[in-house]
Design a protein around this motif. Structure first.
Motif, mmCIF file in Angstrom:
data_model
loop_
_atom_site.group_PDB
_atom_site.id
_atom_site.type_symbol
_atom_site.label_atom_id
_atom_site.label_comp_id
_atom_site.label_asym_id
_atom_site.label_seq_id
_atom_site.Cartn_x
_atom_site.Cartn_y
_atom_site.Cartn_z
ATOM 1 N N LEU A 22 -8.883 -19.855 67.094
ATOM 2 C CA LEU A 22 -10.480 -20.037 66.439
ATOM 3 C C LEU A 22 -11.603 -19.867 68.255
ATOM 4 O O LEU A 22 -12.379 -19.936 68.290
ATOM 5 N N LYS A 23 -11.416 -20.992 69.496
ATOM 6 C CA LYS A 23 -12.063 -20.867 70.403
ATOM 7 C C LYS A 23 -12.133 -19.002 70.614
ATOM 8 O O LYS A 23 -13.046 -19.054 71.182
ATOM 9 N N ARG A 24 -11.261 -18.412 71.149
ATOM 10 C CA ARG A 24 -10.351 -17.087 71.446
ATOM 11 C C ARG A 24 -11.813 -16.070 70.645
ATOM 12 O O ARG A 24 -12.446 -15.760 71.124
ATOM 13 N N ARG A 25 -11.717 -17.064 69.188
ATOM 14 C CA ARG A 25 -12.334 -15.817 68.431
ATOM 15 C C ARG A 25 -14.028 -16.896 67.981
ATOM 16 O O ARG A 25 -15.200 -15.678 67.235
ATOM 17 N N ASN A 26 -14.558 -16.983 69.134
ATOM 18 C CA ASN A 26 -15.697 -18.075 68.398
ATOM 19 C C ASN A 26 -15.889 -18.395 67.289
ATOM 20 O O ASN A 26 -16.816 -18.283 66.386
ATOM 21 N N VAL A 27 -15.019 -19.428 66.385
ATOM 22 C CA VAL A 27 -15.657 -19.251 64.890
ATOM 23 C C VAL A 27 -14.991 -21.020 65.326
ATOM 24 O O VAL A 27 -14.074 -22.103 65.590
#
Length: 79
Positions: A22-27
């Motif tokens: 989630l963090k990697r994709r800024n979600v």
């Protein structure tokens, strides 16, 4: 690594993996809830946040979340 072979260890690893994706994709939790709703899953920002903070969620939620954010491959060794 002995802890990772327990049920709690696997749960912790799944939680950390999903949080990282989630963090990697800024979600955000709110955005994830919306993406899951498009798949027909009834989740809210609060329910997603609760599952993530608790760290215990069904495999279906884990897989649906990864699919919703576009994660197409998961290697067990990465979890």
């Amino acid at each position: 690594m002995a802890e990772s072979k327990t049920e709690q260890g696997w749960s912790d690893r799944a939680k950390q993996y999903l949080k990282a994706e989630l963090k990697r994709r800024n979600v955000t939790h709110e955005e994830l809830a919306g993406l899951l709703a498009k798949q027909g899953l009834k989740e809210t920002r609060a329910s997603v946040a609760s599952k993530m903070s608790r760290g215990t969620f069904p495999a279906g939620f884990f897989l649906a979340s990864l699919a919703a954010i576009g994660c197409e491959n998961v290697r067990i060794e990465d979890v």
